[in-house]
Design an enzyme around this catalytic site. Sequence first.
Site, PDB file in Angstrom:
ATOM      1  N   GLN A   1     -47.855  44.491  53.850  1.00 41.57           N
ATOM      2  CA  GLN A   1     -48.918  43.485  53.912  1.00 41.57           C
ATOM      3  C   GLN A   1     -50.161  43.969  54.653  1.00 41.57           C
ATOM      4  O   GLN A   1     -51.067  43.178  54.918  1.00 41.57           O
ATOM      5  CB  GLN A   1     -48.377  42.216  54.590  1.00 41.57           C
TER       6      GLN A   1
ATOM      7  N   HIS B   1     -39.637  40.203  57.144  1.00 44.07           N
ATOM      8  CA  HIS B   1     -39.160  39.956  55.790  1.00 44.07           C
ATOM      9  C   HIS B   1     -37.698  40.379  55.734  1.00 44.07           C
ATOM     10  O   HIS B   1     -37.244  41.254  56.467  1.00 44.07           O
ATOM     11  CB  HIS B   1     -40.006  40.797  54.823  1.00 44.07           C
TER      12      HIS B   1
ATOM     13  N   CYS C   1     -38.822  34.797  51.963  1.00 42.22           N
ATOM     14  CA  CYS C   1     -37.897  35.870  52.388  1.00 42.22           C
ATOM     15  C   CYS C   1     -37.993  36.106  53.899  1.00 42.22           C
ATOM     16  O   CYS C   1     -37.985  37.252  54.362  1.00 42.22           O
ATOM     17  CB  CYS C   1     -38.169  37.166  51.627  1.00 42.22           C
TER      18      CYS C   1
ATOM     19  N   LYS D   1     -48.678  45.619  45.866  1.00 43.40           N
ATOM     20  CA  LYS D   1     -49.412  44.809  46.845  1.00 43.40           C
ATOM     21  C   LYS D   1     -50.825  45.347  47.073  1.00 43.40           C
ATOM     22  O   LYS D   1     -51.641  44.700  47.716  1.00 43.40           O
ATOM     23  CB  LYS D   1     -48.654  44.781  48.185  1.00 43.40           C
TER      24      LYS D   1
END
Length: 393
Positions: free
Chosen positions: A191, A117, A351, A214
Site C-alpha cells: 500500500q 493484513h 483482510c 496495486k
Amino acid sequence: MTDFKKDFPILDKEIYGKQLFYLDNAATSQKPNLVLDTISDFYRSDNSNIHRGVHYLSEISSEKYEKARQKVCDFIGAGNPDEVTFTAGTTDSINQVARSLEPVLKGNEVMITGVEHHSNIVPWQLAGAKLRAIPMDFDCNLLMDSMEITAKTKLISISHVSNVLGSVNKIKEITGIAKDHDIPVLVDAAQSIQHLPLDMKDIGCDFLAFSGHKMYAATGVGVLYTSERFSDIMPAKGGGGMVDRVTLEETTYLDPPLKYEAGTPHIAGAISIGAAIDYMQNIGMGRIRKHEHEVYSYARDRLLETDGVTVYGNTEEMCGSISFNLDGIHHYDTGLILDKMGIAVRTGHHCAQPLMRSLGTEGTVRASFALYNTKEDADMLIEGIEKVRMMYA
C-alpha cells in the site's frame, strides 16, 4: 489540479447509467494506456519463454524481462538487480520468506503491528512462529517505547501503510531498532509502493514485498526485494529455470535472483511493472505525492466534518485509504447503495480481522485513492453518503 483520468480508459465507464467514481484502489488500481499497450504488444509481438532459448523471440522476451527487473531495482533503490525477485504478488513474496526462514522461525517470535493484513499474519503462523504485535494507541499510532524485543524475536514484519486506515508506520525507526538487535525486517509495501518514494538503502530493511496490480500494473505478479546479506537463503520453490545441476541425488542452484524464480514466471506481468514504473516516473513521484496528498486530505477532512460518520485511525502521516462507518447503518448496506450511484468502495474487514476487533467493529467502508482521483471524487463520495443517510433517516 492535474487530472490523470484521461490515461485510464476504464474510468470513462458508466455504472448503472452513472459515471464511474472508482475509490477501491487499495484492492487494485486501474491500468493506464501505457501499461495496457505494453501487455498487448508483448503478446502480439514478442511472446516467448525466457532464459531458455537462443531464438530471436526468446532473446527479446528475456531482454525485456530483465530490463523490467533493472527498473524495479532503480525504482526502489536496491543495491543491484540480483536483489529483485519477481513473484506472484505480495502474499506470495511473504510466503516465500516464511518458507525459507521456517527453520529459524519455528518456535520463535515474529513481531508485527496491530494493523496487518492477513497476508502478514497467516504465513508466519504456518511457519510455526508466534506473533507479537507492537502496542498501539486508540488512533493506531505505534507505541515505539513499548516495543519489546526478546531473545525469541527472530523477525520484524510490518506494513508500511495500513490497507485499512491509510496510517503510515515509521519503518525507518523500526529498522533502526532492529539493527541494534541484529534482527531482520520485512516491509509489506503493497500500500505504499504506488504512493510514497522508497529507497532500500535509506530504509535499511532486509526484505520488501509488493504487488504489481496495486501500482497500475498487471495482476498475478509482484516483487520480493532481498538484501545481499540474505542472498544465500534456501529457495521456497523448486522446479525448472532455477537450477544449475540436477541429479537424482542432489540439486545445485543458480545464483540469485534466478535461484528464487522456479518455473515460467509471469513474463508479461513483470514487463508491465516496468511500464507502470515508466508511467509513474514520467509524472514524477513527488508530483504524484503532492496531488494525492491534496485529494486525500480534502476527502478525509470532508468525512470528518460530515455528521453521523465515524472515521477510524489518526496518525501523524496517512495516505491511500480512509475507513469509516455511518452511524446506525451497516457498512455493507452503505457500500451497496453507493455502488448504485456509480461510487466503487470496499466494505468488510479488509483482510484485517485483528484490527477490526481492536476498533470494536465487524467491518468498515473503505474509500481508497490513487493518482487519478480528484476532489470531485471526494465530493461525489460525500454526496453519496448524504443520500444513504437520507434513505435511512
